[in-house]
Design a protein around this motif. Structure first.
Motif, short mmCIF file in Angstrom:
data_model
loop_
_atom_site.label_atom_id
_atom_site.label_comp_id
_atom_site.label_asym_id
_atom_site.label_seq_id
_atom_site.Cartn_x
_atom_site.Cartn_y
_atom_site.Cartn_z
N GLY A 22 34.31 -21.91 1.59
CA GLY A 22 35.41 -21.66 0.67
C GLY A 22 36.65 -21.13 1.35
O GLY A 22 37.68 -20.90 0.71
N LYS A 314 33.27 -17.98 -3.67
CA LYS A 314 34.36 -18.03 -4.63
C LYS A 314 33.81 -17.79 -6.04
O LYS A 314 32.98 -18.54 -6.53
N LYS A 320 34.56 -14.27 -13.01
CA LYS A 320 35.47 -13.63 -12.05
C LYS A 320 35.95 -12.26 -12.51
O LYS A 320 36.09 -11.33 -11.70
N TRP A 331 38.49 -10.95 -1.95
CA TRP A 331 38.81 -12.27 -2.50
C TRP A 331 40.12 -12.14 -3.26
O TRP A 331 40.32 -11.16 -3.98
#
Length: 544
Positions: A22, A314, A320, A331
């Motif tokens: 990623g 990810k 998220k 991230w």
């Protein structure tokens, strides 16, 4: 970009557009640029030690920044911008101190005078132009050996950082990291010298792992055999991934009495076996399997999720908002808990989410068979070997991953004869960690030694058994069947080589950064070999 540091690298050669992990082209270039900047800082640090200047802040910074370049740790360009600028600032400040002490501050290597661009876009362009890996050395074999050391250093830096967090440090570890990074700027080193440098990396890593073991066991006690629930408990929940015991401990303290159950994920499974962690009544169980499955498993976790060290992927949009990072993990656009380790945002998110609606029993798995536990029954093990109740030991462990071919490890463990023991560690165990293999004389046939961070325990078990049988480790009825993915695995392999351990089987594929000539050196000196097409072939070759 060009990155071939992990086992899953594109087409078995190298990622050139985006990393299979990623990692973007931009982040890849920034990581290369940071490594280059660290080489410049290291050149000055080496000269500083010659005139008695050792800066502990620079030691810690170098380890942390090197660790940040390991696979699946930090994907945030802004954080790398800070790392790079800090490396150069520290370099220039150290130059002044070294010069004042009469040391050398003029270097031929361009890394020592590198000037970073003033913008993130400029740094990204510098990283792309640098083409770090391909310019390490014009000779492909020497470049291969330099890559082995670069990647080994990233694993070594990770273990050194884990240990330092728990108050365990040794300047010889930092001194080697600086010396090796500085040496890698040279183009006059022979193949033999570079082989020696790689093996030295493994030797120093043994010290780093010893420090980490002392930190873990000295702070949280020696692991004890512990059944860990794989189900769920009704109520609010937080999932903790990564490797860091101290982060977990602080989270457990901060969630006491809040009605939140704490679950582990991935390499955090063995933390349930530490007495000073398992004492918390709300430290409940384990959720999910290895790191590469998180995008399938985490959307279904009804609570907050905390990543403490490497192994982040990810995050999907579906979960998220529930993800938090801390320490070196990063991230873009994911909430980060800073150095104050105030986990209030994580706790508040967990309280806002539904949690598990009901209790579910999915059985348990055993963990906690680190060296103290295994050596505590060494007399029974030795007697079982002498009576031939135990014919052979297999250490089957290492990194898990998504690339095809890893079912080999599941099938291998399933096919291991009933009179043989299986030791395992790291996330590779999730291919078979819930298998019911029975026992031999009351000793479970499947022994979970712990995290990849606990490789020191496995080594000490082997050394102790060799001492008991008055033979070398290579003479034991012990075979190592290892899987690898990232740079901690690389440096552990170098550690095993530095100890003279031979006949290691490695898979599911050999590193793309090892040239045929370098592979021949490893085969000739250590008899390292790829895993066979089937477990049956390897079992036949080992057991006859």
């Amino acid at each position: 970009m060009f990155c071939n540091q992990c086992e899953q690298t594109a087409q078995g050669t190298g990622c050139t557009k985006i990393g299979v992990c990623g990692k973007t082209n931009e982040v890849a270039g920034l990581q290369d640029l940071l490594t280059y900047a660290l080489q410049g800082l290291s050149l000055v640090a080496v000269e500083g030690r010659k005139v008695g200047i050792v800066d502990q802040a620079i030691n810690r910074f170098t380890a942390e920044a090197t660790f940040a370049c390991l696979t699946n740790v930090d994907f945030d360009p802004l954080r790398f911008q800070n790392w790079i600028n800090s490396a150069v600032q520290l370099r220039e400040e150290l130059k002044k101190k070294v010069a004042a002490a009469g040391g050398k501050v003029d270097f031929a290597a361009a890394a020592a005078s590198f000037v970073p661009a003033g913008t993130l876009e400029g740094l990204i362009a510098q990283g792309e132009q640098l083409d770090f890996i391909n310019t390490l050395d014009p000779n492909p074999d020497l470049r291969s050996l330099k890559q082995i050391t670069v990647y080994g250093l990233r694993g070594l830096a990770a273990y050194a950082d884990h240990a330092a967090i728990l108050g365990q440090e040794d300047d010889t570890v930092y001194a080697f990291i600086h010396q090796a990074l500085a040496d890698l700027t040279r183009t006059d080193l022979s193949l033999e010298t570079l082989v020696g440098l790689a093996l030295k990396c493994g030797e120093v890593n043994l010290k780093a792992m010893e420090l980490l073991d002392a930190g873990n066991t000295g702070t949280y006690g020696h692991p004890v055999p512990t059944p860990v629930p794989l189900g769920q408990k009704k109520g609010k929940a937080i999932l903790v991934s990564g490797h860091d015991l101290k982060d977990l401990d602080m989270l457990l303290k901060q969630t006491e009495g809040k009605g939140i159950n704490i679950y582990t994920h991935g390499e955090m499974l063995p933390t349930h076996a530490y007495p000073e962690l398992k004492k918390y009544p709300h430290f409940f169980g384990h959720y999910g399997t290895a790191w590469q499955n998180q995008q399938k498993e985490l959307p279904n976790f009804p609570g907050a999720i905390l990543f403490t060290t490497n192994c982040i992927q990810k995050p999907h949009d579906s979960y998220k908002a529930n993800v938090f990072t801390t320490g070196l993990v990063g991230w873009p656009d994911v909430a980060h808990v800073g150095a104050d380790k105030d986990f209030t945002p994580v706790i508040n998110r967990a309280l806002a989410l539904p949690g598990f609606a009901e209790d579910v029993d999915r059985g348990t798995v055993l963990t906690g068979f680190a060296r103290n536990t295994v050596l505590g029954v060494a007399d029974k093990v030795i007697d079982a070997v002498k009576s031939k109740a135990i014919r052979h030991f297999f250490l089957v462990g290492g990194c898990d991953g998504a690339k095809p071919g890893r079912n080999y490890y599941t099938e291998f463990v399933e096919q291991v004869p009933q009179d043989c023991m299986v030791l395992t560690l790291a996330c590779g165990k999730f291919r078979f960690f819930d298998k019911q293999l029975g026992d031999i004389g009351g000793i479970p046939r499947l022994l979970d030694v712990g995290q990849c961070n606990d490789a020191y325990s496995a080594i000490q078990i082997a050394v102790a058994l060799a001492g008991a049988f008055n033979c070398g480790v290579n003479d034991l009825p012990l075979s190592m069947i290892l899987s690898w993915y990232e740079q901690k695995a690389v440096v552990i392999l170098l550690t095993l080589f530095s100890l003279g351990i031979k006949d290691i089987r490695l898979g599911p594929s050999l590193p793309a950064f090892i040239t045929p000539n370098v592979l021949n050196v490893l085969v000739e000196n250590f008899a390292v070999k790829p895993i066979a097409a089937t477990p049956a072939e390897d079992l036949q070759a080992i057991l006859g």
